[in-house]
Write a protein that holds these residues in place. Structure first.
Motif, PDB file in Angstrom:
ATOM      1  N   VAL A 164      -3.861 -32.563 -20.051  1.00 10.19           N
ATOM      2  CA  VAL A 164      -4.689 -31.565 -19.379  1.00 10.19           C
ATOM      3  C   VAL A 164      -5.925 -31.255 -20.210  1.00 10.19           C
ATOM      4  N   THR A 165      -5.753 -31.059 -21.528  1.00  9.86           N
ATOM      5  CA  THR A 165      -6.912 -30.740 -22.368  1.00  9.86           C
ATOM      6  C   THR A 165      -7.864 -31.931 -22.473  1.00  9.86           C
ATOM      7  N   THR A 166      -7.334 -33.144 -22.441  1.00  7.41           N
ATOM      8  CA  THR A 166      -8.210 -34.318 -22.414  1.00  7.41           C
ATOM      9  C   THR A 166      -9.099 -34.279 -21.181  1.00  7.41           C
ATOM     10  N   TYR A 167      -8.508 -33.963 -20.043  1.00  4.56           N
ATOM     11  CA  TYR A 167      -9.270 -33.842 -18.799  1.00  4.56           C
ATOM     12  C   TYR A 167     -10.325 -32.739 -18.896  1.00  4.56           C
ATOM     13  N   LEU A 168      -9.972 -31.637 -19.549  1.00  6.26           N
ATOM     14  CA  LEU A 168     -10.889 -30.498 -19.638  1.00  6.26           C
ATOM     15  C   LEU A 168     -11.996 -30.695 -20.664  1.00  6.26           C
ATOM     16  N   LEU A 169     -11.773 -31.543 -21.657  1.00  6.37           N
ATOM     17  CA  LEU A 169     -12.695 -31.640 -22.790  1.00  6.37           C
ATOM     18  C   LEU A 169     -13.499 -32.939 -22.853  1.00  6.37           C
ATOM     19  N   ALA A 170     -12.874 -34.046 -22.526  1.00  6.12           N
ATOM     20  CA  ALA A 170     -13.511 -35.344 -22.776  1.00  6.12           C
ATOM     21  C   ALA A 170     -14.714 -35.562 -21.864  1.00  6.12           C
ATOM     22  N   PRO A 171     -15.801 -36.118 -22.406  1.00  6.29           N
ATOM     23  CA  PRO A 171     -16.996 -36.353 -21.586  1.00  6.29           C
ATOM     24  C   PRO A 171     -16.745 -37.329 -20.446  1.00  6.29           C
ATOM     25  N   ASP A 172     -15.704 -38.169 -20.567  1.00  6.80           N
ATOM     26  CA  ASP A 172     -15.345 -39.124 -19.513  1.00  6.80           C
ATOM     27  C   ASP A 172     -15.120 -38.430 -18.168  1.00  6.80           C
ATOM     28  N   PHE A 173     -14.688 -37.163 -18.222  1.00  9.34           N
ATOM     29  CA  PHE A 173     -14.281 -36.466 -16.997  1.00  9.34           C
ATOM     30  C   PHE A 173     -15.215 -35.316 -16.621  1.00  9.34           C
ATOM     31  N   LYS A 174     -16.359 -35.242 -17.295  1.00 14.53           N
ATOM     32  CA  LYS A 174     -17.281 -34.131 -17.057  1.00 14.53           C
ATOM     33  C   LYS A 174     -17.737 -34.081 -15.597  1.00 14.53           C
ATOM     34  N   GLU A 175     -18.137 -35.208 -15.064  1.00 15.14           N
ATOM     35  CA  GLU A 175     -18.620 -35.242 -13.681  1.00 15.14           C
ATOM     36  C   GLU A 175     -17.513 -34.848 -12.702  1.00 15.14           C
ATOM     37  N   GLU A 178     -16.760 -31.021 -12.846  1.00 16.85           N
ATOM     38  CA  GLU A 178     -17.784 -30.171 -12.247  1.00 16.85           C
ATOM     39  C   GLU A 178     -17.614 -30.030 -10.742  1.00 16.85           C
ATOM     40  N   LYS A 179     -16.922 -30.972 -10.125  1.00 15.66           N
ATOM     41  CA  LYS A 179     -16.705 -30.908  -8.676  1.00 15.66           C
ATOM     42  C   LYS A 179     -15.720 -29.813  -8.285  1.00 15.66           C
ATOM     43  N   GLY A 189     -12.909 -25.439  -0.029  1.00 14.07           N
ATOM     44  CA  GLY A 189     -12.898 -26.443  -1.087  1.00 14.07           C
ATOM     45  C   GLY A 189     -11.875 -26.118  -2.155  1.00 14.07           C
ATOM     46  N   VAL A 190     -11.814 -26.974  -3.164  1.00 13.99           N
ATOM     47  CA  VAL A 190     -10.864 -26.834  -4.273  1.00 13.99           C
ATOM     48  C   VAL A 190     -11.596 -26.293  -5.489  1.00 13.99           C
ATOM     49  N   LEU A 191     -11.097 -25.196  -6.044  1.00 13.25           N
ATOM     50  CA  LEU A 191     -11.672 -24.615  -7.260  1.00 13.25           C
ATOM     51  C   LEU A 191     -10.590 -24.447  -8.317  1.00 13.25           C
ATOM     52  N   LEU A 192     -10.850 -24.974  -9.502  1.00 10.58           N
ATOM     53  CA  LEU A 192      -9.959 -24.751 -10.637  1.00 10.58           C
ATOM     54  C   LEU A 192     -10.155 -23.329 -11.140  1.00 10.58           C
ATOM     55  N   ARG A 193      -9.065 -22.554 -11.195  1.00  6.70           N
ATOM     56  CA  ARG A 193      -9.173 -21.136 -11.531  1.00  6.70           C
ATOM     57  C   ARG A 193      -8.458 -20.757 -12.817  1.00  6.70           C
ATOM     58  N   GLY A 194      -7.394 -21.490 -13.169  1.00  9.13           N
ATOM     59  CA  GLY A 194      -6.657 -21.120 -14.366  1.00  9.13           C
ATOM     60  C   GLY A 194      -5.872 -22.293 -14.922  1.00  9.13           C
ATOM     61  N   VAL A 195      -5.671 -22.272 -16.240  1.00 12.96           N
ATOM     62  CA  VAL A 195      -4.939 -23.333 -16.928  1.00 12.96           C
ATOM     63  C   VAL A 195      -3.955 -22.684 -17.893  1.00 12.96           C
ATOM     64  N   THR A 196      -2.706 -23.153 -17.857  1.00 15.53           N
ATOM     65  CA  THR A 196      -1.695 -22.717 -18.815  1.00 15.53           C
ATOM     66  C   THR A 196      -1.330 -23.897 -19.698  1.00 15.53           C
ATOM     67  N   LEU A 197      -1.416 -23.706 -21.006  1.00 21.16           N
ATOM     68  CA  LEU A 197      -1.065 -24.730 -21.984  1.00 21.16           C
ATOM     69  C   LEU A 197       0.160 -24.240 -22.738  1.00 21.16           C
ATOM     70  N   GLU A 239     -20.422 -28.610 -26.188  1.00 23.00           N
ATOM     71  CA  GLU A 239     -19.139 -27.928 -26.035  1.00 23.00           C
ATOM     72  C   GLU A 239     -18.868 -27.644 -24.562  1.00 23.00           C
ATOM     73  N   PRO A 240     -17.735 -28.103 -24.027  1.00 21.10           N
ATOM     74  CA  PRO A 240     -17.468 -27.946 -22.595  1.00 21.10           C
ATOM     75  C   PRO A 240     -17.380 -26.476 -22.176  1.00 21.10           C
ATOM     76  N   THR A 241     -17.911 -26.199 -21.015  1.00 19.27           N
ATOM     77  CA  THR A 241     -17.768 -24.883 -20.396  1.00 19.27           C
ATOM     78  C   THR A 241     -16.997 -25.059 -19.095  1.00 19.27           C
ATOM     79  N   LEU A 242     -16.225 -24.059 -18.738  1.00 20.53           N
ATOM     80  CA  LEU A 242     -15.422 -24.120 -17.520  1.00 20.53           C
ATOM     81  C   LEU A 242     -15.683 -22.866 -16.700  1.00 20.53           C
TER      82      LEU A 242
END
Length: 316
Positions: A164-175, A178-179, A189-197, A239-242
């Motif tokens: 999950v953190t790879t998806y949230l952080l890595a530049p490979d998944f930035k585009e 953002e969707k 539509g689909v909006l990511l609202r929260g993440v539990t680690l 630095e990624p922003t969410l």
């Protein structure tokens, strides 16, 4: 569960005894757990890319307006794990996770199998699999009646949390990220609202073993750890922003000590996201997910807390 304290903190030491301790309580609720409707779908190109979706039989609880959908990524150290553990408790795990959130809160739950090392997994394949699950939700589930507006939540445990953190952080998944990101909802539509680690090692200290090398790469264990990716992006000024997302970091009281250290470091370093940190009293690395759907208040308390966190992130 009181007997967990005597088992120690080592993951290998507590794994089988913890499963054994919870089996009777999960089996006692077999009828309830199996009452939640489950479908299986393919979400990616390989046979491993399968997910189970658990549908609630009631509308989501207040204050949800959009349909809440939770994706659970289990742990397994890059080498083990399945969405249904056929060898334990009559195959009720991880259906117990799906049933808990679906029956109590009206949350639709997805439990996805992702590629392990035996399937050729190699960094960043875990992040790729998380992206594929999110894509399936965007392109498939959101077209289903009643799912036009989805509040999306990710719950990653241990290795699943690393992906999950790879998806949230890595530049490979930035585009791709953002969707599903926006500060506020503006239509369907689909909006990511929260993440539990939950119980996530954000780095491994000086550990260097064959499994870590196989997944993360020779000489790249730190670089491809969650903290390593974050540091690399910060050095690039990226630095990624969410926007619109809050992150809940949970560590169990009886987790290995490294979990506490790495969680605090990770939270300190990721300055551009809103994070919380909490220790789950009485739990070890394995027990939280096994406690759900047992009907035991103390065991399910962390799940109630997670659900309340998701409710607090509901879009208006």
């Amino acid at each position: 569960m009181d007997k967990l304290r005597s088992l120690g903190r080592g993951i290998d030491d507590v794994l089988l005894p913890t499963f054994a301790a919870y089996a009777q309580y999960i089996i006692a609720k077999e009828g309830d757990i199996r009452s939640t409707r489950r479908e299986t779908h393919k979400y990616g190109p390989t046979e491993r890319h399968q997910l189970d979706i658990y549908y609630p039989d009631k509308p989501p609880t207040e204050p949800f307006r959009a349909k809440p959908v939770l994706v659970f990524l289990y742990g397994g150290g890059f080498v083990g794990g399945n969405k249904v553990n056929e060898e334990f408790a009559h195959g009720l795990v991880f259906g117990n996770v799906g049933h808990f959130f679906a029956s109590k809160y009206g949350i639709t739950v997805i439990v996805a199998d992702y590629r392990l090392i035996s399937h050729g997994a190699k960094f960043p394949s875990g992040g790729e699999d998380v992206k594929l699950v999110v894509d399936w939700i965007v392109n498939g589930l959101s077209k289903k009646e009643g799912y036009g507006s989805i509040d999306l939540f990710l719950l990653g445990n241990s290795a699943g949390g690393i992906h999950v953190t790879t998806y949230l952080l890595a530049p490979d998944f930035k585009e791709a990220r953002e969707k599903v990101l926006a500060e506020e909802r503006n239509g369907p539509g689909v909006l990511l609202r929260g993440v539990t680690l939950l119980g996530v090692p954000f780095h491994w200290g000086k550990d260097d073993n064959a499994i870590l090398r196989a997944y993360l790469g020779e000489g790249k264990i730190w670089e491809n750890s969650s903290l390593g990716i974050l540091e690399k992006e910060k050095k690039k000024g990226a630095e990624p922003t969410l926007p619109g997302v809050k992150i809940q970091i949970l560590v169990s009281e009886l987790d290995p000590e490294l979990m506490f250290e790495s969680a605090k470091q990770f939270r300190k370093e990721w300055t551009k996201v809103d994070t919380t940190y909490e220790v789950l009293e009485g739990h070890n690395h394995i027990s939280p997910q096994l406690g759900l759907s047992t009907g035991i208040e103390k065991e399910e308390a962390w799940g109630v807390e997670v659900a309340e966190f998701y409710k607090s992130r509901a879009t208006k």
